[in-house]
Design a protein around this motif. Structure first.
Motif, PDB file in Angstrom:
ATOM      1  N   TRP A  85      31.408 -34.475  64.871  1.00 50.31           N
ATOM      2  CA  TRP A  85      30.311 -35.116  65.249  1.00 50.31           C
ATOM      3  C   TRP A  85      30.320 -36.188  66.566  1.00 50.31           C
ATOM      4  O   TRP A  85      29.505 -36.043  66.750  1.00 50.31           O
ATOM      5  CB  TRP A  85      29.406 -35.970  64.151  1.00 50.31           C
ATOM      6  CG  TRP A  85      27.929 -36.587  64.865  1.00 50.31           C
ATOM      7  CD1 TRP A  85      26.219 -35.593  64.628  1.00 50.31           C
ATOM      8  CD2 TRP A  85      27.390 -37.751  64.862  1.00 50.31           C
ATOM      9  NE1 TRP A  85      26.077 -36.024  65.043  1.00 50.31           N
ATOM     10  CE2 TRP A  85      26.876 -37.777  64.872  1.00 50.31           C
ATOM     11  CE3 TRP A  85      28.393 -38.723  64.667  1.00 50.31           C
ATOM     12  CZ2 TRP A  85      25.965 -39.091  65.345  1.00 50.31           C
ATOM     13  CZ3 TRP A  85      27.904 -39.914  64.870  1.00 50.31           C
ATOM     14  CH2 TRP A  85      26.607 -40.385  65.243  1.00 50.31           C
ATOM     15  N   ASP A 225      23.271 -28.037  70.555  1.00 51.59           N
ATOM     16  CA  ASP A 225      23.866 -28.874  70.125  1.00 51.59           C
ATOM     17  C   ASP A 225      24.961 -28.573  68.802  1.00 51.59           C
ATOM     18  O   ASP A 225      25.250 -27.702  68.578  1.00 51.59           O
ATOM     19  CB  ASP A 225      22.379 -29.657  69.962  1.00 51.59           C
ATOM     20  CG  ASP A 225      21.758 -29.140  68.804  1.00 51.59           C
ATOM     21  OD1 ASP A 225      21.946 -28.578  68.101  1.00 51.59           O
ATOM     22  OD2 ASP A 225      20.715 -28.671  68.657  1.00 51.59           O
ATOM     23  N   PHE A 226      24.803 -30.306  68.475  1.00 55.86           N
ATOM     24  CA  PHE A 226      26.025 -29.566  67.010  1.00 55.86           C
ATOM     25  C   PHE A 226      25.667 -28.880  66.194  1.00 55.86           C
ATOM     26  O   PHE A 226      26.393 -28.745  65.618  1.00 55.86           O
ATOM     27  CB  PHE A 226      26.184 -31.761  66.180  1.00 55.86           C
ATOM     28  CG  PHE A 226      27.335 -32.262  65.633  1.00 55.86           C
ATOM     29  CD1 PHE A 226      28.077 -31.624  66.383  1.00 55.86           C
ATOM     30  CD2 PHE A 226      26.576 -32.465  64.059  1.00 55.86           C
ATOM     31  CE1 PHE A 226      29.115 -31.954  65.203  1.00 55.86           C
ATOM     32  CE2 PHE A 226      27.295 -31.669  63.073  1.00 55.86           C
ATOM     33  CZ  PHE A 226      29.047 -32.113  63.459  1.00 55.86           C
ATOM     34  N   PHE A 227      24.562 -29.639  65.638  1.00 57.49           N
ATOM     35  CA  PHE A 227      24.338 -28.961  64.616  1.00 57.49           C
ATOM     36  C   PHE A 227      23.709 -27.482  64.369  1.00 57.49           C
ATOM     37  O   PHE A 227      24.326 -26.254  64.054  1.00 57.49           O
ATOM     38  CB  PHE A 227      22.749 -29.654  64.338  1.00 57.49           C
ATOM     39  CG  PHE A 227      23.074 -31.229  63.051  1.00 57.49           C
ATOM     40  CD1 PHE A 227      23.444 -31.075  62.337  1.00 57.49           C
ATOM     41  CD2 PHE A 227      22.581 -32.077  64.175  1.00 57.49           C
ATOM     42  CE1 PHE A 227      23.811 -32.451  61.918  1.00 57.49           C
ATOM     43  CE2 PHE A 227      22.883 -33.194  63.906  1.00 57.49           C
ATOM     44  CZ  PHE A 227      23.454 -33.656  62.697  1.00 57.49           C
ATOM     45  N   SER A 229      25.903 -25.431  66.580  1.00 56.05           N
ATOM     46  CA  SER A 229      26.715 -24.805  66.455  1.00 56.05           C
ATOM     47  C   SER A 229      27.550 -24.988  64.733  1.00 56.05           C
ATOM     48  O   SER A 229      28.428 -24.213  65.028  1.00 56.05           O
ATOM     49  CB  SER A 229      28.014 -26.494  67.754  1.00 56.05           C
ATOM     50  OG  SER A 229      27.399 -26.416  69.308  1.00 56.05           O
ATOM     51  N   ALA A 230      27.528 -26.284  64.836  1.00 56.52           N
ATOM     52  CA  ALA A 230      27.840 -25.689  62.991  1.00 56.52           C
ATOM     53  C   ALA A 230      27.432 -25.538  63.014  1.00 56.52           C
ATOM     54  O   ALA A 230      28.083 -24.199  62.398  1.00 56.52           O
ATOM     55  CB  ALA A 230      27.757 -27.429  63.138  1.00 56.52           C
ATOM     56  N   LYS A 231      25.736 -24.608  63.052  1.00 56.51           N
ATOM     57  CA  LYS A 231      24.866 -23.273  62.284  1.00 56.51           C
ATOM     58  C   LYS A 231      26.174 -21.389  62.398  1.00 56.51           C
ATOM     59  O   LYS A 231      26.591 -20.987  61.880  1.00 56.51           O
ATOM     60  CB  LYS A 231      23.822 -23.343  62.233  1.00 56.51           C
ATOM     61  CG  LYS A 231      23.384 -21.938  61.405  1.00 56.51           C
ATOM     62  CD  LYS A 231      22.022 -22.237  61.265  1.00 56.51           C
ATOM     63  CE  LYS A 231      21.279 -22.218  63.197  1.00 56.51           C
ATOM     64  NZ  LYS A 231      19.813 -22.314  63.129  1.00 56.51           N
ATOM     65  N   VAL A 366      32.904 -29.223  67.123  1.00 65.00           N
ATOM     66  CA  VAL A 366      33.117 -28.603  66.044  1.00 65.00           C
ATOM     67  C   VAL A 366      34.256 -27.509  65.191  1.00 65.00           C
ATOM     68  O   VAL A 366      34.013 -27.194  64.782  1.00 65.00           O
ATOM     69  CB  VAL A 366      31.825 -27.883  66.122  1.00 65.00           C
ATOM     70  CG1 VAL A 366      30.777 -26.400  64.585  1.00 65.00           C
ATOM     71  CG2 VAL A 366      30.260 -28.671  65.562  1.00 65.00           C
TER      72      VAL A 366
END
Length: 464
Positions: A85, A225-227, A229-231, A366
């Motif tokens: 993050w 964005d980060f979230f 990408s994480a998903k 990520v």
């Protein structure tokens, strides 16, 4: 160093289209990051080759000294998401500055511990917290500063300069225990505290997130964005396969580096040899990363080179562990450890870059964080399993690491066989090639009327 300017202010054009420049400051950014990571990892394994001397100095058993290395693995599991993050949202500079402060505080606390093991452990924890924060940085740093024909080599140097700290830690331990057998721990802590402070100060003053202009089209492109990408990364089949192959392999490396002293002495070798094995593994691995990275940057044959390296690594590790098992001469063990490191450690930067390719436009932090998080989870499991197995004693009452060596060998071959199933499209490279085609026409295309700056993949260095 010139004053930083905005990308828009520094944008050059060729017939109204962007021209991408490389800046010499990229080498300084990589050197500062690599130095901070190098000395952090040196602190991680500094006591591994001198377990007996450290246990006597601090009045604890060898298992407690091994716990110092295990703190790194535990912190990595819990804090790698935070590092990912920070890398994507706050940028590499925030990580470099934060980790520099943590490293410096932890190293000087360890020096001030005297013979108190619990104060030593507190200092180790400060440094252990820093490691998972800076591990996801290399692909992000190289994407921000390096051109597409340099990224794999730069990522390899950044990733393995951190691993090179293991060689530094082993080398310092061996040298100091020979010169000062009674005070080696005190002198080791002081040396590392001084060394880790220097790049921390340099990072605070000089390190920057971006050059004035982006080095490639993908560097300046819009990303998830980060979230998001994480998903999205865990919905990519090629990335899941990569997780199932490289992460256990990375776990093998971390467990091996943490327990190399016990593994070697459990087969009748000296602690000095175990330290030399660590040095040879890492230095040959850095060489392998540079050679494989150079070939990869030229050919873009990610999957083929990774499968080749996996196969060669499995064969080399087999010979290395058999050499230890059957008590072959020390020079043979050292030679085979070098061959093993050459292929084994070269895999990490190649797999990280492939992970970025198959998940683009997911962010680098990520992707790297996911690979390292799962890898260190495996590493922690392997660490405790191997340590339990090493404690099986033979008829003479000495430690015996035979069963641990066979377990390591089996895991290595499972990873090698799994690499056969690696697949996926190179999405980032495809995007960059499409951008070149849109902006300049195909490189060297006689019908375009324009000769692209990227024809022949040439880029010029600019002063910065």
């Amino acid at each position: 160093m010139k004053k930083m300017k905005s990308i828009q202010d520094e944008e050059d054009t060729l017939l109204g289209k962007r021209v991408y420049h490389l800046y010499r400051a990229r080498f300084a950014m990589l050197a500062i990051y690599g130095s901070i990571g190098l000395f952090n990892n040196a602190i991680w394994v500094a006591y591994t080759p001198i377990v007996e001397q450290a246990s006597e100095t601090y009045g604890v058993d060898e298992g407690a000294i091994n716990l110092l290395a295990a703190t790194y693995l535990a912190c990595t599991i819990f804090l790698t998401p935070l590092g990912s993050w920070m890398c994507d949202v706050k940028g590499p500079r925030a990580i470099v500055v934060t980790c520099g402060i943590l490293n410096t505080l932890g190293a000087w606390i360890k020096y001030a511990s005297g013979g108190n093991f619990w104060i030593l452990l507190v200092g180790q924890l400060f440094c252990a917290v820093a490691q998972p924060l800076f591990l996801p940085v290399p692909p992000k740093l190289t994407a921000n500063w390096y051109g597409e024909d340099e990224r794999t080599v730069a990522t390899g140097i950044g990733s393995l300069s951190v691993v090179a700290g293991i060689a530094v830690g082993y080398g310092l331990s061996i040298g100091l225990v020979e010169e000062e057998p009674n005070n080696c721990c005190k002198h080791l802590n002081l040396t590392l505290a001084i060394l880790v402070t220097i790049p921390s100060v340099l990072g605070l003053i000089f390190f920057r997130d971006f050059p004035p202009t982006p080095p490639s089209s993908s560097s300046g492109a819009e990303r998830d964005d980060f979230f998001a990408s994480a998903k999205n990364v865990f919905r990519e089949g090629p990335f899941i396969v990569l997780l199932c192959t490289i992460s256990p392999g990375y776990g093998i490396c971390t467990a091996l580096f943490s327990l190399i002293g016990n593994l070697a002495t459990g087969q009748g070798y000296s602690e000095e040899l175990s330290g030399l094995v660590g040095v040879v593994l890492v230095t040959s691995g850095l060489l392998g990363a540079i050679i494989f990275g150079t070939i990869l940057d030229e050919t873009k044959m990610f999957k083929q080179l990774i499968k080749l390296a996996f196969g060669c690594a499995a064969i080399a590790v087999t010979l290395f562990l058999l050499a230890m098992q059957f008590g072959w001469p020390p020079w043979v063990v050292l030679f085979l450890s070098g061959i093993s490191g050459f292929f084994l450690l070269a895999l990490l930067p190649m797999c990280v870059e492939l992970g970025v390719e198959v998940t683009y436009p997911a962010t680098e932090g990520v992707v790297t964080g996911a690979l390292l998080l799962i890898g260190n989870f495996y590493g922690l499991i392997f660490f405790f399993i191997l340590q339990i197995l090493i404690k099986d004693e033979d008829s003479d009452g000495d430690l015996d690491s035979t069963l641990s060596l066979w377990v390591l060998l089996g895991i290595c071959w499972i990873c090698c066989l799994g690499s056969v199933f690696i697949y996926g499209d190179y999405k980032r490279l495809d995007f960059e090639r499409q951008e070149k085609g849109e902006e300049f026409g195909q490189a060297g295309d006689p019908n375009s009327g324009i000769q692209s700056q990227y024809a022949g993949d040439s880029l010029s260095d600019h002063e910065y």
